[in-house]
Structure formats: structure tokens, C-alpha cells
Write a protein that holds these residues in place. Sequence first.
Motif, PDB file in Angstrom:
ATOM      1  N   ALA A 183       0.892  -1.304   0.049  1.00  0.00           N
ATOM      2  CA  ALA A 183      -0.092  -0.048  -0.040  1.00  0.00           C
ATOM      3  C   ALA A 183       0.719   1.056  -0.045  1.00  0.00           C
ATOM      4  CB  ALA A 183      -0.789  -0.053   1.109  1.00  0.00           C
ATOM      5  N   GLU A 199       2.209   1.777  -3.465  1.00  0.00           N
ATOM      6  CA  GLU A 199       1.247   2.230  -4.375  1.00  0.00           C
ATOM      7  C   GLU A 199       0.866   3.636  -4.051  1.00  0.00           C
ATOM      8  OE1 GLU A 199      -1.539   2.285  -7.242  1.00  0.00           O
ATOM      9  OE2 GLU A 199      -0.121   0.799  -6.842  1.00  0.00           O
ATOM     10  N   ASP A 200       0.927   4.219  -2.787  1.00  0.00           N
ATOM     11  CA  ASP A 200       0.822   5.825  -2.809  1.00  0.00           C
ATOM     12  C   ASP A 200       2.208   6.321  -3.428  1.00  0.00           C
ATOM     13  OD1 ASP A 200      -0.303   7.974  -1.172  1.00  0.00           O
ATOM     14  OD2 ASP A 200       1.807   7.879  -0.478  1.00  0.00           O
TER      15      ASP A 200
END
Length: 405
Positions: A105, A108-109
Motif C-alpha cells: 500500500a 502504491e501511494d
Amino acid sequence: MRISTANSYDNTIALLTKRQAELAAQQERVTTGKRVMKASDDPVAATLAETAANRLARTTADLRALEASRTSLQQAESGLAESGDLIQKVRDLLVTAGNATFTDAEREDVAKQLEGLREQLIAVANRKDNAGRTLYGGLGGASVPFVDLYGPSGNGVQFEGQRGQAAAGNSALPQALDGDAIWMRVPQGNGSFTLTLPNTNTGNVHTTMGEVTDVALLTGDDYDITFAEVAGVMQYTVTNVSTGTPVAGHVGQPFVANRTIEFDGMSLEMRGVPAAGDSVELRPVTAPTDIFSVVQSAVDALRYNGPNESAHHTQAMARAITEVDAGHDRVLAARGRAGEWLNRADSLNSQMENRSVDLKTEQSRLEDLDMIKGLSDLEMQRVGFEAAIQSYAQVQRLSLFNAIS
């Protein structure tokens, strides 16, 4: 020889008319402040003044063109400064993304932020000046020089402008920079070769970007570094893929983490722990990449979820940082060149303004009237004309009957 009274009067009238014309001409000179108003007044001065006027007109036109070029260059230099800031932000994110503890995550950011910066870079590269001309279209040819074709069937960003840079002249500077040379000519890897990990690797081996130790020994061939476990010992072998032959001195050698190996004029450091069957691909650089592809490759690498993604992320981020640094250097070099041209514009502007002053002074010297002398001459001609009129009036009244009486 006898001269009639009528003829004498005619000559006097002609002289008065001439003086009146001269007085009127002098009044016009004083009114306009010009000594030479037509070529017949002073042929030599009129010719030289016309030459000065023509040169002054050309200099004025050159000044306007220079000002337009300077305005465009200022906007281009500002865009390059913005591009440099964006690339620095990309680098900071790449360094952050190299954190081995990041979750999917978090990566992905970072990937989304990199995509946003990539779009901003493309927008800067397609920027136009106040006149609607592209600032980085090279020699022209496209209203949108950088076209983003990234996608499943696309080829990333394509330069649709015309490569090349207009040369600076004695009175004009380029109004557009070669965007292809700025953003589309980034060296891959370390500039000589690249090191990549196949997706089939299961260990966490990765490498540095490597360097050239001896240019004379470079072969330009493809190489593979393969790993195998023999009698409980992890070994590596370097093979010249182009020739199909192992590299002498690097066959079945024990693998030692963080140790530098050197062959055929190249060196690199292998890190991590490989698994049997893993490999590292070394390929010579045959063509440049572009800063947009570098950022997109980093985004794709951050979204990789295959085997041993940690090693792939580390390898990809290290390569991306190296290429981003090379791209940043090209932007800084272009910005420095734009700054030099702006300095030259200031120098040319000063020279042409001084030339304009000189030409105006020369034209004024040839055409303008010395007002003190002009007024003095006007007063003298006026007094002389009035005296002539009064004298003529007195003479006109004389006759023989006046003398007899």
C-alpha cells in the motif's frame, strides 16, 4: 545702354519675391527644427541622413525581435527550473520507495505520486510562450511536441517536434529549445551498460549499477551472471552471451556478498543472497531512454508483486535514481545554456540601444537645425526683407515731376 524704369521695377519685384521665399523657407526650418527637409537642401547630408535612418530602422526591428526572443527564453528557463524541481521530487520519492520495510500500500501511494509528477513533467515540456509558440519544440513541426502514448499498446512519450536547435545570431536568439535533447536523451543505466534481474529469480540477489574500469576492454557484448549451488557452496559464472563462451576467471567462482567483480573493462558489486538458478543480465546501452519512461518504469517496478519483489524493487529503484540523476543533469545543462543566452540578450540589447543612440545623433547632426543660428538668420532675413520693402516703396514714388517741383 539704357535700362527702362519698368525693367528696374521688375528686377526689384523679383528680388523681393526671392527674399520672401527665403524668409518663408527659414521660418519653416525654425518651425520644424530641420535644416534638411528635402534632398535639394543639402544632397550629401540628405543621403547620409537617409542611410542613418535605414540603419536605425533595422536596429529598431532587431531590438523588437531580440525582446521577443528574450521573453520566450525567460519563460523556457522558468519551465526548466520547474522541471528540475519536479525531477528532484521524483528522486526524493524514489529514495523513499527504496525502504525495504514498505508495504504494498505504501509503495502504491508512492507510485501514484510519481504518476502525478510524470504528468506535470509532460505538461511543462508542452508549455507555450505568450505568442502561442511551443517553448521546447526544437525547430517546430508540432503544436504539442510531447505526446503520451503510454498504455498496453503504446510506446510511452513520443517527441513529435523537429529535433535541433536554432543557432544564435548577432541580433537574435532562439525562441524555442530542443526538448528532445533535454528530456528524451537520458543515458540508460550507468551510460555504458544496464543490470537487470529476470522475474524468474527466487533469491534476493541484486547489484550496484556498475561502472566502466577500462574503456579499451569493452566488447559491447551481452553477459549473463548465473548462480548455482555446488557441494553446498553458492557459485557464480559470467558468460558472454553474444559469443556463448564463459569469461575466463569467472567460472564457478564462490559467491561472496558485497564483493566487487571485474571483467572485460567492467565492474559491479553483487549484494544479497542468490538462489540456485538465479541470474543477472548485463546488457550494453545501445540507445538512450527518456525521463518520462524512467519515471514510468519506476512506477511499474513499485507495482511488481512477483517472486522476491524486495530484490526487484531495490534493483529498479537504484537504476531509476541513477537515470533520474542523469536526466536532471541534462535539464540543468539546458537551463545553464538558456541563462547564458539571456545574458547574451542583455549584452546585445545594450549594444543595439547604444547603436540606436549613435544613429539618432548622426541623423540629428545631418538634418537638424541649430536653433540659435536659425533664429538669428530668420531675424536678419526678416529685417532685411522689411527694409527692402520700405526702400522699394520710397523709390516707387520718385518721378521727374518731383524733381522739377
